[in-house]
Design a protein around this motif. Structure first.
Motif, PDB file in Angstrom:
ATOM      1  N   PHE A 135      93.022  44.102  63.023  1.00  0.00           N
ATOM      2  CA  PHE A 135      92.077  45.575  63.032  1.00  0.00           C
ATOM      3  C   PHE A 135      91.880  45.788  64.272  1.00  0.00           C
ATOM      4  N   ILE A 147      90.461  54.065  64.607  1.00  0.00           N
ATOM      5  CA  ILE A 147      89.488  53.389  63.517  1.00  0.00           C
ATOM      6  C   ILE A 147      89.564  53.656  62.397  1.00  0.00           C
ATOM      7  N   LEU A 151      90.861  51.094  59.247  1.00  0.00           N
ATOM      8  CA  LEU A 151      89.979  50.735  58.368  1.00  0.00           C
ATOM      9  C   LEU A 151      90.970  50.843  56.809  1.00  0.00           C
ATOM     10  N   LEU A 154      92.316  47.426  56.489  1.00  0.00           N
ATOM     11  CA  LEU A 154      91.504  46.731  55.949  1.00  0.00           C
ATOM     12  C   LEU A 154      91.493  46.987  54.644  1.00  0.00           C
ATOM     13  N   PHE A 155      91.473  48.421  54.353  1.00  0.00           N
ATOM     14  CA  PHE A 155      91.016  48.531  52.614  1.00  0.00           C
ATOM     15  C   PHE A 155      92.396  47.870  51.841  1.00  0.00           C
TER      16      PHE A 155
ATOM     17  N   LEU B  27      83.669  56.933  51.758  1.00  0.00           N
ATOM     18  CA  LEU B  27      83.969  55.673  52.373  1.00  0.00           C
ATOM     19  C   LEU B  27      83.050  54.518  52.001  1.00  0.00           C
ATOM     20  N   ILE B  31      83.709  50.902  49.958  1.00  0.00           N
ATOM     21  CA  ILE B  31      83.448  49.597  50.510  1.00  0.00           C
ATOM     22  C   ILE B  31      82.624  48.714  49.344  1.00  0.00           C
ATOM     23  N   LEU B  93      82.666  44.381  58.933  1.00  0.00           N
ATOM     24  CA  LEU B  93      83.601  44.891  60.045  1.00  0.00           C
ATOM     25  C   LEU B  93      83.841  46.099  59.715  1.00  0.00           C
ATOM     26  N   MET B  94      84.108  46.312  58.238  1.00  0.00           N
ATOM     27  CA  MET B  94      84.453  47.793  57.850  1.00  0.00           C
ATOM     28  C   MET B  94      83.175  48.571  58.059  1.00  0.00           C
ATOM     29  N   GLY B  97      82.922  49.979  61.318  1.00  0.00           N
ATOM     30  CA  GLY B  97      84.103  50.982  61.526  1.00  0.00           C
ATOM     31  C   GLY B  97      83.523  52.343  60.892  1.00  0.00           C
ATOM     32  N   VAL B  98      82.893  52.356  59.803  1.00  0.00           N
ATOM     33  CA  VAL B  98      82.454  53.511  59.137  1.00  0.00           C
ATOM     34  C   VAL B  98      81.418  54.058  59.892  1.00  0.00           C
ATOM     35  N   LYS B 100      80.925  54.235  63.067  1.00  0.00           N
ATOM     36  CA  LYS B 100      81.864  54.728  64.053  1.00  0.00           C
ATOM     37  C   LYS B 100      82.292  56.104  63.852  1.00  0.00           C
ATOM     38  N   LEU B 101      83.046  56.036  62.643  1.00  0.00           N
ATOM     39  CA  LEU B 101      83.591  57.423  61.974  1.00  0.00           C
ATOM     40  C   LEU B 101      82.596  58.350  61.607  1.00  0.00           C
ATOM     41  N   ASP B 104      81.731  61.512  63.748  1.00  0.00           N
ATOM     42  CA  ASP B 104      82.732  62.652  63.910  1.00  0.00           C
ATOM     43  C   ASP B 104      82.659  63.296  62.385  1.00  0.00           C
TER      44      ASP B 104
END
Lengths: 492, 119
Positions: A135, A147, A151, A154-155, B27, B31, B93-94, B97-98, B100-101, B104
């Motif tokens: 990742f 990213i 993700l 990872l999911f 998202l 999670i 970690l996820m 990432g989320v 950051k997303l 946008d």
């Protein structure tokens, strides 16, 4: 010497992690340390082949970690070492920061650990560490698109591994141990859940549809690592299970054939170079799975060739075949790509041929026919790269200079791989058949594929659908295992 | 009698988490659904450990004899501890990432994100 092997194996498995984290302290040595790690793997792989005595040892009591050192794993470790070395040489002059090399070493180390272990929990840990490192490498550019792709990866992998964990608990419940052998006495649902996780992680058949986007979105050195070695971790685990529990062998063969045909069919009509290569990986893994005993050698030649192809694809001026067909590419780039593509197609004189011959030597009829069809398709798919217009007049892009050392490693490795099965050259049948398959593939390319590009529906690659597919494959594998092991897990 | 019921509940948790993963659009919700699923898996390991007994397998004196059948199996618990840590770090970690997303794609709807980043 052999008595020292367990200790050596443990040190060697832990070494990349020590080195990887010490890069944070010594960032200026990052590349040199990565080189040391890859060489340690090369030496260890050499040692395995030199000793040539399969060994399984348990650390601590019967609940401890089980490790297996044998030539089957040796081939995979060698692949990992060579591909990592090539990627490192390719990135040597780039502006990658030490973080990249840390992740590369951790990925290398976790892949090695996955190749070494022979119990479900160590494998789980190795596979999870590997997904974190992948990742971070996929998202190295930090762009929102990368990213998202990371993700998504990872999911899928985390969900697959949760199912795998349930399967592992069922194995423990039935046998009081986490070893791969336990699968023989476990109920079919344990096998189904574990294989569901491994198939998804390994990118096999419909569970592997996450793979094309992930591998094509990453930067080319990362794609080379992912396609060359990372997906093979789960494949090796499945192969080891099948060798221990022969009743599972048909599951692998069936999955292998299915993924070989699916990958090649989707790859043939693909317009994007890197997506095509990723789909070809999906298909080639089928050949690795097809005959468990020869998985190692095939994985080696595929890993080297696919690593080279991804690095070359990264240096091409465009990713679109339509654009590439209009403007000639530099001769050197073309030559590198062609040698690797010929190896994947199984052309004699290059390593891919001998391992393909090794695989097709011992196939039942139905599997042989299906895999030969897939091989013709593979040749057609590789022809897309081989018949790209090229000219010596075009000056190669600057990246080619970085490409040279890694190509020496990968393509040189492919040539040396001829030694795996030199007897393939003494049989005229095999030679004629190989040339025939490649010729058939090229014919197919010139008649149909060159003119056709289809936009396949991308819906199947959406996250929800990928997750949903997982439940369907769980049912399919369960029914298959139930059919194969009808007596509650006792092998007939 | 209680064991099969518990087992059924644990599997129901796993399945609920899995369905949440498919059905939920956001998202972050996905999670959380994954977390529910992994909670189910962890509970299953605890259940497997408690099959033969429920006492913590700790001997309070050197010559205490652990009676067979009354103590919980320590192995699955030890193992799942690793999985909990890994699951936790993956989730962290996820979520990063989320985050950051989210800059946008403020709604974090999977459909919209997927459409904008399609190949």
């Amino acid at each position: 010497m052999i008595e020292l092997l367990p200790i050596g194996a443990i040190f060697w498995a832990a070494f990349p992690f020590f080195v990887g984290f010490s890069i944070y302290l010594l960032p200026q040595l990052s590349r040199a340390l990565t080189l040391v790690v890859t060489f340690s793997s090369l030496i260890f792989a050499g040692l395995i082949f030199w000793l040539d005595s399969p060994q399984t040892f348990q650390l601590l009591d019967s609940f401890g970690v089980t490790l297996t050192v044998d030539t089957l794993g040796g081939f995979f470790i060698l692949t990992n070492a060579l591909v990592t070395l090539a990627v490192l040489l390719y990135c040597w002059r780039s502006d990658k920061v030490s973080f990249f090399y840390t992740q590369l070493i951790l990925l290398h180390g976790s892949v090695n650990a996955a190749f070494l272990c022979a119990d479900f929990i160590s494998l789980y840990v190795a596979l999870e560490v590997l997904s974190i490192a992948s990742f971070l490498l996929v998202t190295y550019s930090r762009s929102p698109r990368s990213i998202w792709v990371g993700l998504r990866y990872l999911f899928i992998s985390n969900t697959a591994m949760l199912f795998y964990l349930v399967g592992t608990a069922l194995v423990f419940k039935a046998t009081h141990s986490f070893q791969f052998q336990g699968l023989i006495e476990s109920p079919p649902e344990a096998t189904a859940l574990i294989f569901l996780g491994l198939l998804a992680k390994g990118g096999i058949f419909v569970s592997g549809l996450w793979l094309p986007q992930t591998h094509s979105q990453a930067e080319s050195p990362v794609s080379a690592m992912l396609s060359g070695v990372v997906v093979k971790t789960a494949v090796l685990a499945m192969v080891r299970c099948a060798l221990l529990a022969p009743a599972l062998d048909p599951v692998l063969r069936l999955a292998g054939v299915a993924t070989a045909l699916l990958g090649v069919a989707a790859g043939m009509v693909e317009r994007d170079t890197k997506r095509m290569l990723a789909l070809s990986t999906v298909s080639q893994l089928g050949f690795v799975l097809a005959v468990p005993a020869t998985a190692g050698a095939y994985a080696l030649t595929h890993g080297l060739a696919k690593g080279a192809l991804f690095l070359v694809a990264g240096a091409l001026p465009s990713r679109d075949f339509k654009v590439l067909q209009e403007k000639p590419i530099a001769l050197s780039l073309w030559a590198f790509g062609t040698i690797a593509a010929l190896s994947v197609s199984g052309m004699p004189l290059i390593g891919g041929f001998v391992t393909k011959a090794l695989v097709s030597k011992s196939l039942p009829l139905w599997q042989g026919v299906a895999l030969n069809v897939a091989a013709v398709g593979t040749a057609a798919l590789c022809a897309k790269l081989i018949f790209l217009p090229h000219s010596a007049a075009v000056t190669a892009p600057g990246k080619v200079k970085n490409l040279l050392p890694s190509m020496v490693v990968l393509l040189g490795g492919l040539m040396v791989a001829n030694g795996v099965n030199p007897s393939a050259y003494s049989s005229l049948d095999t030679l004629v058949k190989a040339v025939g398959i490649v010729g058939g593939g090229w014919l197919l390319y010139w008649i149909i594929i060159r003119r056709v590009t289809l936009k396949l529906p991308w819906g199947v690659e959406r996250l929800e659908h990928l997750t949903g597919t997982m439940s369907l494959s769980a049912i399919a594998i369960f029914l298959l295992v139930l059919y194969l092991m009808p007596l509650g897990g006792v092998t007939p | 009698m209680i064991m099969p019921v518990l087992e059924a509940l644990v599997f129901a948790t796993v399945i609920c988490g899995f369905f949440g993963l498919i059905i939920k659009k956001s998202l972050v919700m996905k999670i959380i659904a994954m977390d529910v699923m992994s909670t189910g898996v962890i509970a299953y390991y605890v259940l497997v450990a408690g099959r033969i007994g429920l006492f913590a397998p700790i001997a309070d004196s050197p010559d205490a004899i652990l009676e067979n059948g009354s103590y919980a199996d320590p192995v699955p618990q030890a193992v799942i501890l690793t999985a909990i840590v890994i699951g936790f770090s993956l989730q962290a970690l996820m979520l990063v990432g989320v985050m950051k997303l989210a800059r946008d794609n403020p709604t974090l709807e999977t459909d919209a994100i997927e459409r904008s980043y399609r190949p």
